[in-house]
Design a protein around this motif. Structure first.
Motif, PDB file in Angstrom:
ATOM      1  N   SER A 144       0.832  -1.210   0.000  1.00 33.34           N
ATOM      2  CA  SER A 144       0.000   0.000   0.000  1.00 33.34           C
ATOM      3  C   SER A 144       0.859   1.250   0.000  1.00 33.34           C
ATOM      4  CB  SER A 144      -0.928  -0.011   1.224  1.00 33.34           C
ATOM      5  OG  SER A 144      -1.801  -1.125   1.191  1.00 33.34           O
ATOM      6  N   ARG A 147       2.364   1.785  -3.477  1.00 25.36           N
ATOM      7  CA  ARG A 147       1.382   2.288  -4.438  1.00 25.36           C
ATOM      8  C   ARG A 147       1.121   3.785  -4.236  1.00 25.36           C
ATOM      9  NH1 ARG A 147      -2.044  -1.630  -6.881  1.00 25.36           N
ATOM     10  NH2 ARG A 147      -1.348  -3.770  -6.422  1.00 25.36           N
ATOM     11  N   ILE A 148       1.035   4.192  -2.990  1.00 26.79           N
ATOM     12  CA  ILE A 148       0.752   5.599  -2.692  1.00 26.79           C
ATOM     13  C   ILE A 148       1.929   6.476  -3.117  1.00 26.79           C
ATOM     14  CG2 ILE A 148       0.469   7.225  -0.778  1.00 26.79           C
ATOM     15  CD1 ILE A 148      -1.245   5.004   0.583  1.00 26.79           C
ATOM     16  N   GLU A 150       4.283   5.742  -5.342  1.00 27.14           N
ATOM     17  CA  GLU A 150       4.433   5.686  -6.797  1.00 27.14           C
ATOM     18  C   GLU A 150       3.492   6.693  -7.464  1.00 27.14           C
ATOM     19  OE1 GLU A 150       5.136   2.268 -10.126  1.00 27.14           O
ATOM     20  OE2 GLU A 150       3.581   1.876  -8.622  1.00 27.14           O
ATOM     21  N   GLN A 151       2.256   6.752  -6.968  1.00 25.95           N
ATOM     22  CA  GLN A 151       1.300   7.714  -7.521  1.00 25.95           C
ATOM     23  C   GLN A 151       1.746   9.144  -7.235  1.00 25.95           C
ATOM     24  OE1 GLN A 151      -1.772   6.839  -9.279  1.00 25.95           O
ATOM     25  NE2 GLN A 151      -1.315   8.958  -9.852  1.00 25.95           N
ATOM     26  N   ALA A 152       2.253   9.380  -6.024  1.00 24.59           N
ATOM     27  CA  ALA A 152       2.695  10.730  -5.658  1.00 24.59           C
ATOM     28  C   ALA A 152       3.884  11.171  -6.504  1.00 24.59           C
ATOM     29  CB  ALA A 152       3.059  10.771  -4.177  1.00 24.59           C
ATOM     30  N   THR A 154       4.579  10.192  -9.541  1.00 31.76           N
ATOM     31  CA  THR A 154       4.057  10.439 -10.884  1.00 31.76           C
ATOM     32  C   THR A 154       3.306  11.759 -10.945  1.00 31.76           C
ATOM     33  OG1 THR A 154       3.887   8.058 -11.290  1.00 31.76           O
ATOM     34  CG2 THR A 154       2.587   9.501 -12.700  1.00 31.76           C
ATOM     35  N   ASP A 155       2.458  12.016  -9.936  1.00 29.38           N
ATOM     36  CA  ASP A 155       1.684  13.258  -9.906  1.00 29.38           C
ATOM     37  C   ASP A 155       2.588  14.484  -9.804  1.00 29.38           C
ATOM     38  OD1 ASP A 155      -0.596  11.742 -10.042  1.00 29.38           O
ATOM     39  OD2 ASP A 155      -1.134  11.962  -7.929  1.00 29.38           O
ATOM     40  N   ALA A 160       8.727   7.720 -11.397  1.00 30.08           N
ATOM     41  CA  ALA A 160       8.535   6.875 -10.215  1.00 30.08           C
ATOM     42  C   ALA A 160       9.461   5.670 -10.218  1.00 30.08           C
ATOM     43  CB  ALA A 160       7.075   6.433 -10.128  1.00 30.08           C
ATOM     44  N   PRO A 488      -3.964   3.353  -4.455  1.00 28.67           N
ATOM     45  CA  PRO A 488      -4.176   3.161  -5.898  1.00 28.67           C
ATOM     46  C   PRO A 488      -4.227   1.686  -6.290  1.00 28.67           C
ATOM     47  CG  PRO A 488      -2.569   4.906  -5.528  1.00 28.67           C
ATOM     48  CD  PRO A 488      -2.827   4.275  -4.196  1.00 28.67           C
ATOM     49  N   GLY A 489      -5.247   1.333  -7.075  1.00 27.59           N
ATOM     50  CA  GLY A 489      -5.379  -0.038  -7.543  1.00 27.59           C
ATOM     51  C   GLY A 489      -5.956  -0.994  -6.531  1.00 27.59           C
TER      52      GLY A 489
END
Length: 542
Positions: A144, A147-148, A150-152, A154-155, A160, A488-489
């Motif tokens: 978890s 995933r968090i 990785e999204q941050a 990218t954003d 990432a 995410p996901g």
């Protein structure tokens, strides 16, 4: 013995005198060093056969050093100066001790509390790399967090894949997925090293080395100690400490560990996981109780309590004349890490258990997954007092109608050989003051009290609570959060995950017949303040 020193008194000294001759005669130290799987009995042979690689870690881990240092320089050249570690249990406790002792920055993310994770996300993200450490490659907390982040990344317009470094066993789900995703070099850990014994293997060295620790010096220190700890000699401190941990008679199964200026920051927290998860099973085991110097338990001479004092090598090692049975240990970090691993394995032999499995850890994970899938309505509180909802079995609460009365009822269930475990599913940095409840409750109960941050303690003392002697009582603290983070996901948020983990663990404890008082803070700050006031109120009446 090199950089290690050791003294005993009372029942601890008697245990050494009783067992050291047999341990030497049975060649326990050299057989551990030779990775002899038969030391813990036939039932443990299969597990021991694939879990003894740690004895060779100081030597076998050498090839990792150059790769870690090369990656560290590459990251710094790219402007990455902050390392965040996503890991639980053995994947996070050792590197945290190593980094803190060296005085280098390492942000350890061993929580699913949304406020703690959000705080880690908010700090210097452009300068951050994430180390994701999971032996199994399927740890839900770690996945978890990955995933968090990785999204941050990218954003924020960052690549990432170049910011994520993975440490996992070869062939794990995370191993294959990370390589497919193109993450930064994936470090494969030695699969013959169990997580809690992995301080001197990839799980300890990669995050600490990337953060800036001189890991080569750490291995040098441990390797020097390894030669001595493998000797079948009465002077072998590992045999003596193992005799103390597992061989007092009757068994002193509450090991109070107080750091009195050892210079090793957080060492007791690492030892807590190592000992509790290794020994707490089959209705036996020893429970480490991490305290501060001067806390109440350090002066007790109860028949089930043993005091371990961690001191500086420059200090006088003579036990204090408090009447308590005690051990005084000093040494450098690398040597102490290996010492306690050896001693825990020796204690397992004396206790007649397998020190390398953790059969009861999975139960809470299964319960949490079931609650995440089913999404049942929360159990209604027995009553609400201000900002605190109170939940417990009716027979535990009796006629309690206030928070203070509920706490008094829980303490009333403590037996003469019992302990209280406080389990706070909260931000361990943002609400660190709650740990101050531990010594207050110990004074009230005059019994050992442990304090664990959830869910990280589930990978530590959580094994002992369910698999060890059935003498514990449990105070669980959860809270609403003004912040939540989607994963995410995945079909759940961090807030939902940590709620399921807390509820699942409480359910498993209750299924084992353990008394559990659950306090839910509807307002974190107000509820925490109210809880501190209720404990103080009990002290005033006591």
């Amino acid at each position: 013995m090199g950089s290690l020193s050791f003294e005993t008194s009372g029942a601890a000294r008697t245990a050494v005198e009783e067992h050291i001759g047999t341990l030497v005669a049975d060649k326990v130290a050299s057989r551990i060093a030779a990775m002899d799987r038969t030391l813990w009995g036939p039932a443990a042979e299969a597990e021991a056969g694939i879990r003894l690689g740690w004895v060779q870690a100081p030597e076998v881990s050498r090839p990792l050093v150059d790769d870690i240092l090369r990656l560290r320089e590459d990251l710094r050249a790219e402007g990455v100066t902050r390392i965040v570690l996503a890991g639980m249990g053995g994947s996070s406790l050792a590197p945290e001790v190593i980094a803190n002792t060296a005085g280098v920055e390492l942000t350890v993310l061993d929580s699913t509390d949304p406020e703690q994770v959000a705080a880690a996300l908010a700090e210097r993200l452009p300068q951050t790399a994430l180390v994701v450490a999971s032996k199994s490659g399927s740890t839900v907390e770690t996945d978890s967090q990955r995933r968090i982040f990785e999204q941050a990344f990218t954003d924020a317009g960052l690549d990432a894949a170049s910011r994520i470094i993975v440490v996992t066993d070869p062939g794990s789900p995370m191993d294959a997925a990370s390589r497919e995703a193109g993450y930064r070099p994936v470090f494969n850990a030695d699969p013959t090293v169990g997580g809690r014994y992995s301080a001197l293997a990839a799980f300890g060295l990669v995050p600490a080395g990337l953060a800036g620790v001189d890991i080569e010096a750490l291995l040098d220190d441990a390797e020097e100690a390894a030669e001595i700890l493998a000797e079948d000699a009465p002077e072998n401190i590992a045999l003596a400490l193992g005799a103390v941990l597992g061989g007092t008679s009757p068994l002193r199964d509450k090991i109070v560990i107080a750091d009195e200026g050892s210079g090793i920051v957080g060492f007791a927290d690492w030892a807590e996981q190592l000992i509790a998860e290794s020994t707490g099973k089959s209705g036996t085991g020893v429970l480490p109780v991490v305290v501060n110097a001067g806390d109440p338990e350090t002066t007790w001479n109860e028949p089930d309590v043993l005091l371990v004092r961690l001191v500086s090598p420059a200090d006088d090692l003579q036990p204090e004349d408090s009447g308590a049975s005690q051990v005084v240990v000093s040494g450098s970090l690398g040597s102490q890490l290996l010492l306690w691993e050896y001693a825990t394995a020796v204690a397992g032999r004396l206790l007649g258990i397998n020190p390398f499995d953790q059969p009861d850890v999975e139960a809470a994970k299964i319960a949490a997954r079931g609650l995440l899938d089913a999404r049942p309505e929360p159990q209604a509180p027995a009553f609400t007092d201000g900002a605190v909802q109170v939940r417990a079995a009716a027979q535990l609460l009796g006629g309690a109608g206030t928070l203070a009365e509920a706490l008094r009822a829980l303490l009333g269930t403590l037996g003469p050989d019992g302990y209280l475990s406080v389990q706070a599913y909260l931000d361990r940095f943002g609400q660190a003051e709650l740990a101050g409840l531990r010594p207050q409750l110990a004074t009230l109960a005059h019994r050992p009290v442990t304090f664990g941050w959830g869910p990280r303690f589930l990978h530590s003392t959580g094994q002992f609570h369910k698999g060890g002697p059935a003498v514990g009582v449990y105070l669980q603290i959860t809270a609403d959060s003004a912040t939540d983070l989607p994963v995410p996901g995945r079909p759940f948020t961090l807030g939902e995950l940590i709620s399921a983990q807390a509820a699942g663990d409480a359910q498993v404890l209750a299924d084992h017949g353990r008394p559990v008082l659950r306090l839910h803070l509807t307002d974190r700050n107000a509820g925490a303040r109210q809880l501190r006031e209720a404990v103080a109120q009990l002290g005033g009446k006591g």
